[in-house]
Design an enzyme around this catalytic site. Structure first.
Site, PDB file in Angstrom:
ATOM      1  N   ASN A   1       7.657   1.128   2.872  1.00 16.44           N
ATOM      2  CA  ASN A   1       6.631   0.727   3.833  1.00 16.44           C
ATOM      3  C   ASN A   1       5.364   1.777   3.488  1.00 16.44           C
ATOM      4  OD1 ASN A   1       5.547   0.752   6.344  1.00 16.44           O
ATOM      5  ND2 ASN A   1       6.854   1.892   7.704  1.00 16.44           N
ATOM      6  N   TRP A   2       4.547   1.107   3.318  1.00 17.13           N
ATOM      7  CA  TRP A   2       3.249   1.898   2.612  1.00 17.13           C
ATOM      8  C   TRP A   2       2.472   2.482   3.796  1.00 17.13           C
ATOM      9  CZ3 TRP A   2       0.518  -0.282  -2.142  1.00 17.13           C
ATOM     10  CH2 TRP A   2       1.431   0.062  -3.338  1.00 17.13           C
ATOM     11  N   LYS A   3       2.746   1.890   4.990  1.00 15.93           N
ATOM     12  CA  LYS A   3       2.111   2.212   6.342  1.00 15.93           C
ATOM     13  C   LYS A   3       0.353   2.091   5.784  1.00 15.93           C
ATOM     14  CE  LYS A   3       5.849   5.507   7.394  1.00 15.93           C
ATOM     15  NZ  LYS A   3       6.137   6.534   7.981  1.00 15.93           N
TER      16      LYS A   3
ATOM     17  N   HIS B   1       8.510  -0.353  14.687  1.00 15.97           N
ATOM     18  CA  HIS B   1       8.259   0.787  14.155  1.00 15.97           C
ATOM     19  C   HIS B   1       7.811   1.768  14.917  1.00 15.97           C
ATOM     20  CE1 HIS B   1       7.394   4.257  11.487  1.00 15.97           C
ATOM     21  NE2 HIS B   1       8.065   3.824  10.526  1.00 15.97           N
TER      22      HIS B   1
ATOM     23  N   GLU C   1      15.969   4.661  12.264  1.00 16.81           N
ATOM     24  CA  GLU C   1      14.909   5.383  11.784  1.00 16.81           C
ATOM     25  C   GLU C   1      14.865   6.496  12.974  1.00 16.81           C
ATOM     26  OE1 GLU C   1      12.049   4.172   8.473  1.00 16.81           O
ATOM     27  OE2 GLU C   1      11.201   3.758  10.199  1.00 16.81           O
TER      28      GLU C   1
ATOM     29  N   GLY D   1       9.004  11.649   7.900  1.00 18.33           N
ATOM     30  CA  GLY D   1       8.103  12.476   7.470  1.00 18.33           C
ATOM     31  C   GLY D   1       8.129  13.881   7.736  1.00 18.33           C
TER      32      GLY D   1
ATOM     33  N   SER E   1      12.528  10.190   5.644  1.00 21.60           N
ATOM     34  CA  SER E   1      12.593  11.205   4.717  1.00 21.60           C
ATOM     35  C   SER E   1      13.536  11.013   3.411  1.00 21.60           C
ATOM     36  CB  SER E   1      12.976  12.765   5.143  1.00 21.60           C
ATOM     37  OG  SER E   1      11.797  13.002   6.042  1.00 21.60           O
TER      38      SER E   1
ATOM     39  N   GLY F   1       9.142   5.560   3.520  1.00 20.60           N
ATOM     40  CA  GLY F   1       7.775   5.668   3.662  1.00 20.60           C
ATOM     41  C   GLY F   1       7.280   6.460   2.482  1.00 20.60           C
ATOM     42  N   GLY F   2       6.955   7.724   2.393  1.00 16.93           N
ATOM     43  CA  GLY F   2       6.127   8.623   1.685  1.00 16.93           C
ATOM     44  C   GLY F   2       6.596   8.408   0.084  1.00 16.93           C
TER      45      GLY F   2
HETATM   46  P1  13P Z   1       9.355   8.725   5.566  1.00 12.75           P
HETATM   47  O1  13P Z   1      10.025   8.145   4.354  1.00 12.75           O
HETATM   48  O2  13P Z   1       7.924   9.101   4.837  1.00 12.75           O
HETATM   49  O3  13P Z   1       9.654   9.678   6.397  1.00 12.75           O
HETATM   50  O4  13P Z   1       8.811   7.596   6.300  1.00 12.75           O
HETATM   51  C1  13P Z   1      10.024   6.755   6.915  1.00 12.75           C
HETATM   52  C2  13P Z   1       9.448   5.689   7.604  1.00 12.75           C
HETATM   53  O5  13P Z   1       8.878   5.676   8.696  1.00 12.75           O
HETATM   54  C3  13P Z   1       9.608   4.336   6.882  1.00 12.75           C
HETATM   55  O6  13P Z   1       9.349   3.171   7.805  1.00 12.75           O
END
Ligand code: 13P
Length: 246
Positions: free
Chosen positions: A11-13, A99, A168, A174, A207, A228-229
């Protein structure tokens, strides 16, 4: 890990532009060299990159998804919005819905339910995110919240074969903090118990990184990760995949 395929969903957001895409060659190469292992890599970039990614992923096993959509299946006067069929049209096969970052902006369970219905009609696979906040966790409301998110989000949806659940915990996203092993096992089992049979695949997100994935992959009934990150960096993303499948 349980099911046939292990899912790695990036998920690149709000991250990435056309230049970023070159870094994906590493991941494409990695996937080509790992034909034996059964895993799926799905990139959910911002809408601006869906088309370019799906072109780049032609003749590879990598797939593309979107991060959100409008609830209307039809075109309409909704400035700045796109619907699920427009996203499919440019190459999305999956879509993340519910999300917590969108729930925080006011997205309700009812709205998420409408979006899921529209995405099902379009034929997209839905990565349906659920999770409790820190306050809800501290007041022992986790199960109650998850139950309500599942019931309301999937209300009147009979055909659940297109649904993948992503658990999640909001407090984990994050922050570098992941749930305790026992806690996570229990919560995943609780989510599973909300479905009679034909259990959906369940992903964990929050995370996930190369340092904690060895622990996370041992949790029963998890079918993969929503990342995510760490997914923004091809090396880190590949590291997670390698550590999970080996
Ligand atoms: P992180 O992996 O950065 O904590 O983000 C998780 C997320 O929100 C994936 O949708």
């Amino acid at each position: 890990m349980t099911n046939k395929y292990i899912y790695f969903v990036a998920n690149w957001k709000m991250f990435g532009d056309l230049r970023t895409l070159n870094s994906l060659d590493k991941v494409i190469k990695f996937s080509k060299n790992n034909k034996k292992n059964k895993f799926k890599i799905i990139y959910c970039p911002p809408n601006t990159l869906i088309r370019s990614l799906s072109k780049r992923f032609k003749k590879t096993k990598l797939e593309v998804g979107a991060q959100n959509c409008h609830y209307s299946y039809e075109y309409g006067a909704y400035t700045g919005q796109v619907n699920s069929s427009m996203l499919k049209n440019v190459g999305a096969k999956y879509i993340i819905l519910g999300h917590s970052e969108n729930r925080l902006l006011g997205e309700t369970n009812r709205l998420i339910n409408l979006k899921i219905k529209s995405a099902i009609k379009t034929g997209l696979k839905i990565i349906f995110c659920i999770g409790e906040t820190l306050k809800e966790k501290k007041t022992n409301k986790t199960n109650q919240i998850l139950k309500s998110q599942i019931e309301k989000g999937l209300k009147l949806i009979k055909k659940k074969s297109q649904i993948i659940i992503a658990y999640e915990p909001v407090w984990s996203i994050g922050t570098g903090i992941i749930p305790k092993e026992k806690e996570l096992i229990k919560t995943i089992l609780f989510i599973k118990s909300r479905f009679k049979k034909n259990y959906p695949k369940i992903l964990y997100g929050g995370s996930v990184n190369g340092d904690n994935v060895d622990k996370l992959k041992k949790i029963p009934n998890i079918d993969g990760f929503l990342i995510g990150g760490a997914s923004q960096n091809s090396k880190k993303f590949i590291d997670i995949i390698k550590k999970t499948i080996n």
